[in-house]
Write a protein that holds these residues in place. Sequence first.
Motif, mmCIF file in Angstrom:
data_model
loop_
_atom_site.group_PDB
_atom_site.id
_atom_site.type_symbol
_atom_site.label_atom_id
_atom_site.label_comp_id
_atom_site.label_asym_id
_atom_site.label_seq_id
_atom_site.Cartn_x
_atom_site.Cartn_y
_atom_site.Cartn_z
ATOM 1 N N SER A 77 69.473 45.754 -41.648
ATOM 2 C CA SER A 77 68.220 46.029 -42.768
ATOM 3 C C SER A 77 67.245 44.759 -42.319
ATOM 4 C CB SER A 77 68.756 45.783 -44.161
ATOM 5 O OG SER A 77 69.613 46.470 -44.382
ATOM 6 N N ASP A 128 65.172 45.874 -39.469
ATOM 7 C CA ASP A 128 63.951 46.894 -39.867
ATOM 8 C C ASP A 128 62.936 46.143 -40.541
ATOM 9 O OD1 ASP A 128 66.644 49.634 -40.453
ATOM 10 O OD2 ASP A 128 65.576 48.751 -38.785
ATOM 11 N N THR A 177 60.784 44.388 -38.004
ATOM 12 C CA THR A 177 59.845 45.411 -37.493
ATOM 13 C C THR A 177 58.742 45.888 -38.014
ATOM 14 O OG1 THR A 177 61.859 46.062 -36.213
ATOM 15 C CG2 THR A 177 60.080 47.502 -35.964
ATOM 16 N N LEU A 216 56.993 53.060 -34.148
ATOM 17 C CA LEU A 216 58.187 52.839 -34.909
ATOM 18 C C LEU A 216 59.224 54.216 -34.802
ATOM 19 C CD1 LEU A 216 56.440 51.627 -38.134
ATOM 20 C CD2 LEU A 216 57.747 50.335 -36.679
#
Length: 273
Positions: free
Chosen positions: A19, A22, A25, A56
């Motif tokens: 997590s 993510d 990012t 993405l």
Amino acid sequence: MARRKKHPAHENHERWLVSYADFITLLFAFFVVMFANSQADKGKAAQVAESVTKALEQGSVTKIVKEMFGGDATNKGKGNAMMRGPGGAHKVVLEKKQERQIVELMPAMKVLTSELKKEIESGKLRVSMEPRGLAISFKEATLFASGDDALDPGSFESIAKVAAAIRNLPNPVRLEGHTDSVPIHTSRFHSNWDLSAARSIALLNLLTAKYEVAVDRLAIGGYADTAPVDSNDTPEGRARNRRCDIVILNQAGAMGEPESHATAPAGSQPAKH
């Protein structure tokens, strides 16, 4: 035989890393888009935003963002908007804008030489290509009475032809007044500087009011007797030096002009003369 005890499964304490990765990012993508929006080139910003979305989805953020900013995985930032020297992307945009505003003047010279053939042959004016641009040089007697700044209506037909050429070109234009070396001192003009500048202003007012040339295209200059084209020792030479030049600037000439960075308020209109 005793049964071996099963040890309880270890809890995976590193699941949060997924997590967290993510989140990092997405945060990176957010700041990339914010950075792109701060650039002068909005087209580039839209490209970056689209590319980040694609990255993405494909899991290749770093590579695509580098490519969008002018580099790639093996080309470390070459062409990057922040590595183009002083001004970065903004400088490139200004250079492209300036290139769009300056056009080649040889076709205009051919048209004006043809349309002003009668005036050229009679010696009223001269059309020539100079290093700074296309110069249309009017003799004093063609435009003004001696020692005066009131334009002769008989010159309007010739000026109209030049104004039409100016309106069809995006190039900036300089209006220059010149005198001979004989001093002037009247109640209206205290020196040749005053006279040469006043004649430039008179020409500007005519071009903007009568022939609808945009005022922000024009600049004036009064040179008095400091830029002669002939000797001031003879009547003929002094006559040539008394002139007004309309100079349609080329790229080299325009580089010496100050650049306006001001933005006009919404709904504002150019000043009327």
